[in-house]
Design a protein around this motif. Structure first.
Motif, PDB file in Angstrom:
ATOM      1  N   SER A  29       0.711  -1.177   0.167  1.00 24.70           N
ATOM      2  CA  SER A  29      -0.035  -0.054  -0.067  1.00 24.70           C
ATOM      3  C   SER A  29       0.910   1.134  -0.065  1.00 24.70           C
ATOM      4  O   SER A  29       1.945   1.351   0.711  1.00 24.70           O
ATOM      5  N   CYS A  30       0.789   2.155  -0.965  1.00 21.62           N
ATOM      6  CA  CYS A  30       1.491   3.369  -1.076  1.00 21.62           C
ATOM      7  C   CYS A  30       1.235   4.456  -0.003  1.00 21.62           C
ATOM      8  O   CYS A  30       0.310   4.462   0.267  1.00 21.62           O
ATOM      9  N   ASN A  31       2.432   4.926   0.545  1.00 18.68           N
ATOM     10  CA  ASN A  31       2.096   5.899   1.582  1.00 18.68           C
ATOM     11  C   ASN A  31       1.805   7.179   1.053  1.00 18.68           C
ATOM     12  O   ASN A  31       1.470   8.236   1.827  1.00 18.68           O
ATOM     13  N   ASP A  32       2.117   7.304  -0.169  1.00 19.73           N
ATOM     14  CA  ASP A  32       1.792   8.925  -0.769  1.00 19.73           C
ATOM     15  C   ASP A  32       0.385   8.850  -1.377  1.00 19.73           C
ATOM     16  O   ASP A  32      -0.191   9.798  -1.270  1.00 19.73           O
ATOM     17  N   CYS A  33       0.410   7.880  -2.475  1.00 18.88           N
ATOM     18  CA  CYS A  33      -1.067   7.876  -3.300  1.00 18.88           C
ATOM     19  C   CYS A  33      -2.245   7.083  -2.582  1.00 18.88           C
ATOM     20  O   CYS A  33      -3.201   7.165  -3.115  1.00 18.88           O
ATOM     21  N   GLU A  34      -1.679   6.410  -1.572  1.00 19.11           N
ATOM     22  CA  GLU A  34      -2.506   5.243  -0.828  1.00 19.11           C
ATOM     23  C   GLU A  34      -3.235   4.369  -1.736  1.00 19.11           C
ATOM     24  O   GLU A  34      -4.313   3.817  -1.156  1.00 19.11           O
ATOM     25  N   GLU A  58       8.832   0.150  -6.239  1.00 17.55           N
ATOM     26  CA  GLU A  58       8.307   1.441  -6.264  1.00 17.55           C
ATOM     27  C   GLU A  58       6.734   1.395  -6.711  1.00 17.55           C
ATOM     28  O   GLU A  58       6.296   0.242  -7.419  1.00 17.55           O
ATOM     29  N   CYS A  59       5.800   2.330  -6.371  1.00 16.79           N
ATOM     30  CA  CYS A  59       4.396   2.358  -6.659  1.00 16.79           C
ATOM     31  C   CYS A  59       4.326   2.585  -8.048  1.00 16.79           C
ATOM     32  O   CYS A  59       4.703   3.523  -8.764  1.00 16.79           O
ATOM     33  N   PRO A  60       3.626   1.812  -8.749  1.00 12.40           N
ATOM     34  CA  PRO A  60       3.301   1.806 -10.195  1.00 12.40           C
ATOM     35  C   PRO A  60       2.532   2.903 -10.728  1.00 12.40           C
ATOM     36  O   PRO A  60       2.226   3.454 -11.568  1.00 12.40           O
ATOM     37  N   HIS A  61       1.803   3.617  -9.532  1.00 13.32           N
ATOM     38  CA  HIS A  61       0.801   4.688  -9.837  1.00 13.32           C
ATOM     39  C   HIS A  61       1.520   5.837  -9.768  1.00 13.32           C
ATOM     40  O   HIS A  61       1.261   6.792 -10.554  1.00 13.32           O
ATOM     41  N   CYS A  62       2.433   6.239  -8.786  1.00 11.78           N
ATOM     42  CA  CYS A  62       3.089   7.412  -8.575  1.00 11.78           C
ATOM     43  C   CYS A  62       4.436   7.461  -8.359  1.00 11.78           C
ATOM     44  O   CYS A  62       5.290   8.527  -8.260  1.00 11.78           O
ATOM     45  N   GLU A  63       5.134   6.342  -8.456  1.00 13.02           N
ATOM     46  CA  GLU A  63       6.547   6.027  -8.509  1.00 13.02           C
ATOM     47  C   GLU A  63       7.187   6.331  -7.305  1.00 13.02           C
ATOM     48  O   GLU A  63       8.350   6.410  -7.101  1.00 13.02           O
ATOM     49  N   SER A  64       6.108   6.420  -6.184  1.00 11.36           N
ATOM     50  CA  SER A  64       6.912   6.637  -4.717  1.00 11.36           C
ATOM     51  C   SER A  64       7.555   5.395  -4.290  1.00 11.36           C
ATOM     52  O   SER A  64       7.287   4.194  -4.754  1.00 11.36           O
ATOM     53  N   THR A  65       8.655   5.350  -3.599  1.00 14.16           N
ATOM     54  CA  THR A  65       9.418   4.462  -2.961  1.00 14.16           C
ATOM     55  C   THR A  65       8.947   4.129  -1.809  1.00 14.16           C
ATOM     56  O   THR A  65       9.434   3.306  -0.693  1.00 14.16           O
TER      57      THR A  65
HETATM   58 ZN   LIG Z   1       1.672   5.663  -4.857  1.00  8.75          ZN
END
Ligand SMILES: [Zn+2]
Length: 122
Positions: free
Chosen positions: A72-77, A88-95
């Protein structure tokens, strides 16, 4: 020998179930395993076959369903599956994300000649 100890844990549960429910034999068992467990399905199948000799599960088949590592992405949730080494998150590339699944190991079905059993956590 990771898979051998897992095969033995599964067999211990099958033996207990057989005693509790009066089964004489087991047709098949279905196991769900998360990718993080590091289980190699072919290796677990082989270990199970060897370890099942002289038990109630002798001659039964094991089906292993691998589950992806989920996060679960901490940035885009958003939730996503971790595939390969793409951490990395495939939606917003957050690590920045937390792992929410992938370490599961459970028996989801036991088939015996007359009936089917429900889920049991290994
Ligand atoms: Zn994300």
């Amino acid at each position: 020998m990771h898979e051998l100890s897992i095969a033995q844990s599964i067999l211990d549960i099958l033996k207990n179930e057989a005693v509790t429910n009066g089964y004489d034999s087991i047709d098949s068992v279905t196991v769900e395993a998360g990718e993080m467990t590091g289980i190699v399905p072919a290796s677990l199948e082989l270990c199970f076959e060897i370890a099942a000799k002289d038990t109630v599960a002798k001659g039964s088949s094991i089906e292993i369903v691998m589950l992806p590592i989920t996060a679960s992405c901490n940035d885009c949730e958003k939730d996503f599956d971790i595939v390969g080494r793409a951490f990395e998150c495939p939606h917003c590339e957050s690590t920045s994300f937390k792992v929410t699944g992938g370490n599961e190991l459970r028996i989801v079905e036991i088939e015996v000649p007359d009936k089917t059993e429900g889920a049991i956590t290994v």
